[in-house]
Design an enzyme around this catalytic site. Structure first.
Site, PDB file in Angstrom:
ATOM      1  N   ASP A 250       0.826  -1.218   0.000  1.00 13.72           N
ATOM      2  CA  ASP A 250       0.000   0.000   0.000  1.00 13.72           C
ATOM      3  C   ASP A 250       0.858   1.266   0.000  1.00 13.72           C
ATOM      4  O   ASP A 250       0.460   2.292  -0.543  1.00 13.72           O
ATOM      5  CB  ASP A 250      -0.992   0.010   1.167  1.00 13.72           C
TER       6      ASP A 250
ATOM      7  N   GLU B 271      -0.224  10.582   5.433  1.00 13.47           N
ATOM      8  CA  GLU B 271      -0.326   9.139   5.226  1.00 13.47           C
ATOM      9  C   GLU B 271       1.043   8.547   4.843  1.00 13.47           C
ATOM     10  O   GLU B 271       1.419   7.484   5.336  1.00 13.47           O
ATOM     11  CB  GLU B 271      -1.340   8.896   4.102  1.00 13.47           C
TER      12      GLU B 271
ATOM     13  N   GLU C 133     -11.149   6.403  -2.187  1.00 15.82           N
ATOM     14  CA  GLU C 133     -11.074   6.761  -0.762  1.00 15.82           C
ATOM     15  C   GLU C 133     -12.179   6.073   0.040  1.00 15.82           C
ATOM     16  O   GLU C 133     -11.961   5.622   1.167  1.00 15.82           O
ATOM     17  CB  GLU C 133     -11.187   8.285  -0.589  1.00 15.82           C
TER      18      GLU C 133
ATOM     19  N   GLU D  99      -9.636  -3.067  -6.087  1.00 17.10           N
ATOM     20  CA  GLU D  99      -9.555  -3.103  -4.613  1.00 17.10           C
ATOM     21  C   GLU D  99      -9.634  -4.542  -4.106  1.00 17.10           C
ATOM     22  O   GLU D  99      -8.894  -4.932  -3.204  1.00 17.10           O
ATOM     23  CB  GLU D  99     -10.647  -2.234  -3.975  1.00 17.10           C
TER      24      GLU D  99
HETATM   25  C1  LIG Z   1      -5.369   0.212  -2.503  1.00 20.18           C
HETATM   26  C2  LIG Z   1      -5.777   1.469  -1.778  1.00 20.18           C
HETATM   27  N1  LIG Z   1      -7.012   2.008  -2.012  1.00 20.18           N
HETATM   28  C3  LIG Z   1      -7.331   3.164  -1.364  1.00 20.18           C
HETATM   29  C4  LIG Z   1      -6.490   3.780  -0.499  1.00 20.18           C
HETATM   30  C5  LIG Z   1      -6.937   5.021   0.216  1.00 20.18           C
HETATM   31  N2  LIG Z   1      -6.144   6.138  -0.022  1.00 20.18           N
HETATM   32  C6  LIG Z   1      -5.263   3.202  -0.312  1.00 20.18           C
HETATM   33  N3  LIG Z   1      -4.354   3.741   0.538  1.00 20.18           N
HETATM   34  N4  LIG Z   1      -4.894   2.033  -0.946  1.00 20.18           N
END
Ligand SMILES: Cc1ncc(CN)c(N)n1
Length: 225
Positions: A50, A91, A143, A213
């Site tokens: 991520d 983040e 998001e 996702e």
């Molecule tokens: C795969 C993914 N999707 C969404 C987000 C949200 N910013 C994230 N951090 N990573």
């Protein structure tokens, strides 16, 4: 009823594509965090992957900001997106801290195929042919999946391990929820004024995002990619 938007397009879509939406927001990886059964190696794999995704997400969000500045009918949109960029800055720092806490060497993480596919999709969305309405709708969807997923791990009845609660708070907190609602309002406002062609493209993008996702969570659990 005045002031109540009953026919908001995004709401209709989430109902229409409920199965896929539930698949993306109630994935076994998330359910494992919520019931405490998650394998920590999966969590660490997700963390490293991520981080790579978020770094690719930054230029995408910057492209949405640029499109808002050029194309939006409401100047306040830029402020909402700027808030998103600021949150992304936090983040990125959070990922670095968290990685050192869990001994994940971010520099040596190799992006897996599902991640590369998702990042390539983000790049497509950055192209000038993708208009602001499509871009902001995609931004909202990406998001929102995280918001809905991680908020579920904090709801009543959850048994999320203490050491994972902070991760869930990052996207599950009320402030992040408000921010997602603001993105949704912008997306709805734009979609209502958009041509049928743009609305159709935005819906296809939403489906692709939900699929990416799901693949992303699958990858975290160590499924074949
Ligand atoms: C795969 C993914 N999707 C969404 C987000 C949200 N910013 C994230 N951090 N990573």
């Amino acid at each position: 009823m005045e002031g109540t938007d009953r026919t908001a397009i995004t709401v209709t879509w989430l109902k229409k594509h409920r199965l896929l939406y539930v698949g993306a927001t109630r994935h076994p990886f998330i359910l494992g965090i919520r019931d405490g059964s998650v394998d920590i190696s999966s969590f660490k794999r997700w963390l490293g992957q991520d981080y790579i995704f978020v770094r690719a997400f930054v230029p995408f969000v910057a492209s949405v900001l640029l499109k808002a500045w050029k194309e939006s009918d409401d100047k306040a949109d830029v402020d909402v997106i700027l808030g998103g960029i600021s949150a992304l800055n936090d983040e990125v720092s959070w990922f670095k801290n968290e990685a050192s806490k869990w001994a994940v060497a971010l520099d040596s993480v190799v992006p897996q195929q599902a991640n590369l596919n998702y990042c390539r999709f983000l790049e497509r969305l950055m192209s000038p042919e993708v208009d602001y309405t499509q871009a902001i709708t995609a931004f909202w969807a990406i998001e929102t999946v995280y918001r809905e997923s991680f908020a579920h791990c904090l709801e009543e009845g959850s048994r999320t391990p203490q050491e994972l609660k902070e991760t869930c708070q990052r996207w599950g907190n009320d402030g992040f929820g408000q921010y997602c609602s603001s993105l949704q309002s912008i997306a709805n406002r734009r979609l209502e004024k958009a041509s049928d062609e743009v609305v159709a493209k935005a819906e296809v993008n939403l489906l692709e995002i939900l699929e990416h996702e799901v693949e992303f969570w699958n990858m975290s659990r160590g499924a074949a990619v």
